[in-house]
Design a protein around this motif. Structure first.
Motif, short mmCIF file in Angstrom:
data_model
loop_
_atom_site.label_atom_id
_atom_site.label_comp_id
_atom_site.label_asym_id
_atom_site.label_seq_id
_atom_site.Cartn_x
_atom_site.Cartn_y
_atom_site.Cartn_z
N ILE A 54 0.83 -1.20 0.00
CA ILE A 54 0.00 0.00 0.00
C ILE A 54 0.87 1.25 0.00
CG2 ILE A 54 -1.62 1.35 1.38
CD1 ILE A 54 -2.92 -1.27 2.23
N MET A 55 1.91 1.25 0.85
CA MET A 55 2.81 2.40 0.91
C MET A 55 3.56 2.58 -0.41
SD MET A 55 2.34 3.86 3.77
CE MET A 55 3.70 5.01 3.71
N ARG A 56 3.86 1.47 -1.07
CA ARG A 56 4.53 1.56 -2.37
C ARG A 56 3.65 2.28 -3.39
NH1 ARG A 56 7.40 -3.53 -5.46
NH2 ARG A 56 8.15 -2.40 -7.30
N LEU A 86 3.32 6.13 -2.42
CA LEU A 86 4.50 6.96 -2.61
C LEU A 86 5.06 6.94 -4.03
CD1 LEU A 86 6.42 6.11 0.70
CD2 LEU A 86 5.03 8.14 0.21
N SER A 87 4.42 6.22 -4.93
CA SER A 87 4.91 6.19 -6.31
C SER A 87 4.77 7.57 -6.96
CB SER A 87 4.15 5.14 -7.12
OG SER A 87 2.79 5.51 -7.25
N ASP A 88 5.46 7.77 -8.08
CA ASP A 88 5.44 9.08 -8.75
C ASP A 88 4.02 9.48 -9.16
OD1 ASP A 88 8.11 9.11 -8.38
OD2 ASP A 88 8.67 8.83 -10.48
N SER A 89 3.22 8.52 -9.52
CA SER A 89 1.84 8.81 -9.92
C SER A 89 0.84 8.43 -8.84
CB SER A 89 1.50 8.06 -11.22
OG SER A 89 1.68 6.66 -11.04
N ALA A 123 2.60 19.08 -11.12
CA ALA A 123 2.14 17.76 -11.52
C ALA A 123 3.14 17.07 -12.44
CB ALA A 123 0.77 17.86 -12.21
N SER A 124 3.91 17.86 -13.18
CA SER A 124 4.90 17.27 -14.09
C SER A 124 6.21 16.94 -13.41
CB SER A 124 5.16 18.24 -15.25
OG SER A 124 5.65 19.49 -14.76
N HIS A 125 6.37 17.39 -12.16
CA HIS A 125 7.60 17.10 -11.41
C HIS A 125 7.23 16.57 -10.01
CE1 HIS A 125 9.03 19.96 -14.47
NE2 HIS A 125 10.18 19.28 -14.40
N PRO A 126 6.73 15.33 -9.94
CA PRO A 126 6.36 14.75 -8.64
C PRO A 126 7.59 14.50 -7.77
CG PRO A 126 6.29 13.08 -10.34
CD PRO A 126 6.54 14.38 -11.05
N LEU A 127 7.35 14.43 -6.48
CA LEU A 127 8.44 14.13 -5.56
C LEU A 127 8.88 12.68 -5.75
CD1 LEU A 127 7.22 15.89 -2.29
CD2 LEU A 127 8.85 16.72 -3.98
N PRO A 128 10.19 12.42 -5.96
CA PRO A 128 10.66 11.05 -6.27
C PRO A 128 10.88 10.22 -5.00
CG PRO A 128 12.49 12.58 -6.39
CD PRO A 128 11.27 13.41 -6.05
#
Length: 456
Positions: A274-276, A279-282, A297-302
């Motif tokens: 669930i956490m994966r 926390l994914s980019d999308s 939105a085009s630069h999500p937190l990695p």
């Protein structure tokens, strides 16, 4: 050899041979002869039968198995073309299989060790008969020996079957895995090319040099960093949380405690998956932050796609999963602390931090030290958190079969399942064991319980 190891009813092997009669002397060559001389027919025949079976098996099976263990096979398997009903097909030709030869060779070694123990029992039985003669007692019958095994030595009888299981399903596979570290068994030696050879310490040299060294040492460093931070953060924040929940005057203590324990009720692999996704980019976290206008939105937190971010994310998620465990243990300790000692400290003018520093924390640390050692070693081998959260990623082109967040144990998994480099995986497995054993011993020998026991 140590005389105690060779002690037989107070005698050494040399004394037994000198003191014994012809039956005892022949027992060194013909198993059970001393028992047969004293009319212990069943026991003597069982010893003799075991020797006959061993000699037959030694000639027909053990010697060829030892030869195969030394050479690991000579004849290579191959493919030949045959015509069946006018159709040409390729058929595998028979040859040696190094993997089977290694297993059979190791099994033969264990078989010889078992026979050596039976032989020792034969010598010990002959020595016991001499002792009985000197004391004027009669040699026990087979029924009396069986009664002893079901009464006075019943624990040995119960341990016989589990011991066989341990030999076959634990010790044999473990020795086999260790032996692979000294061979060249990798993806280039899979069937039909099923022969591999002994290469000595070459694999260990490969791990510590060249491209493998460029993977091993960074992965080792991250494994130790992860183990330290995962253990310390869970321990520290678990104690802080336990102190907060057990503060006098706090309302709904049971409710707060239950909320944090809920994470333990959910299977860990579900929480990590669930956490994966979160926390994914999308994932939902980045989508929510973009909706609030905090990020683009085009630069999500990695969180999981950048090596540094991924490592911090792993430690944070592990805190969320592991803190409640420490909180429960610390709560039990805090609730059983001597109230008189704390009240006396308060009367003497000590503040809460001083009480925590001098009374609460030392006692928590004393009780939880074995748990901390266990958690540290468990974190070195923590496969679930890494593999389910990041899969060892993000990828790193400079590493061999490893990602930026891989631990030694997840790297071992990839070397085995993905790359089929079983020799290198065995080396990593041995190094993980050495690493865990060294840290366990160093930590344990510095605990107060060990020092108090050594002083006694």
């Amino acid at each position: 050899m140590n005389k105690k190891l060779l002690s037989l009813d107070g005698m050494s092997l040399k004394e037994l041979f000198q003191k014994g009669d012809i039956g005892t002397k022949l027992s060194f060559l013909i198993m059970g002869f001393a028992n047969l001389k004293e009319k212990q027919w069943t026991k003597g025949l069982l010893f003799l039968l075991s020797e006959i079976v061993f000699l037959i098996a030694f000639v027909n099976q053990v010697i060829p198995a030892f030869q195969g263990l030394i050479t690991l096979g000579i004849k290579q398997q191959g493919l030949t073309t045959k015509t069946v009903d006018g159709i040409k097909i390729q058929v595998a030709t028979e040859g040696d299989n190094s993997m089977l030869l290694l297993i059979f060779g190791l099994a033969s070694l264990i078989f010889c060790c078992v026979f050596a123990y039976i032989y020792w029992c034969n010598i010990k039985s002959a020595a016991h008969l001499i002792t009985l003669k000197e004391e004027g007692r009669k040699a026990p019958s087979f029924k009396e020996d069986l009664k002893t095994l079901t009464d006075g030595r019943f624990h040995m009888t119960l341990m016989a079957i589990p011991l066989i299981g341990v030999l076959l399903f634990t010790i044999l596979p473990l020795i086999y895995m260790v032996c692979l570290a000294f061979t060249n068994y990798d993806h280039n030696h899979l069937p039909p090319k099923s022969l591999f050879d002994w290469v000595g310490l070459t694999n260990f040299g490969n791990v510590f040099s060249g491209r493998m060294a460029g993977t091993f040492f960074p992965v080792l460093s991250w494994t130790l960093i992860w183990a330290v931070f995962a253990t310390v953060t869970n321990f520290f924040f678990g104690i802080v949380l336990a102190l907060i929940i057990n503060t006098k005057g706090l309302k709904w203590k049971k409710m707060w405690r239950t909320i944090f324990v809920i994470t333990m009720a959910v299977p860990q692999f579900i929480s990590l998956l669930i956490m994966r996704n979160l926390l994914s980019d999308s994932g939902p976290v980045n989508a929510l932050l973009a909706k609030w206008g905090w990020i683009s939105a085009s630069h999500p937190l990695p969180f999981l796609s950048d090596p540094v971010w991924a490592k911090f994310s792993i430690i944070f998620v592990n805190m969320w999963v592991g803190i409640p465990v420490t909180m429960l243990v610390a709560t039990g300790i805090i609730m059983n602390l001597p109230a008189e000692q704390i009240e006396a400290a308060e009367i003497d003018g000590a503040n809460k931090f001083q009480i925590f520093q001098s009374i609460t924390f030392p006692q928590i640390l004393l009780i939880m030290t074995p748990t901390l050692i266990q958690q540290f070693i468990g974190n070195i081998n923590n496969f679930n958190v890494i593999y389910l959260l990041t899969g060892g990623g993000p990828t790193n082109s400079t590493y061999y079969q490893a990602g930026s967040t891989d631990l030694l144990v997840t790297w071992l998994y990839k070397l085995t399942v993905t790359a089929a480099d079983y020799n290198l995986a065995s080396v990593i497995g041995i190094l993980i064991f050495v690493l865990s054993a060294v840290f366990s011993l160093l930590a344990y020998t510095r605990t107060n319980s060990y020092k108090e026991g050594a002083a006694k």
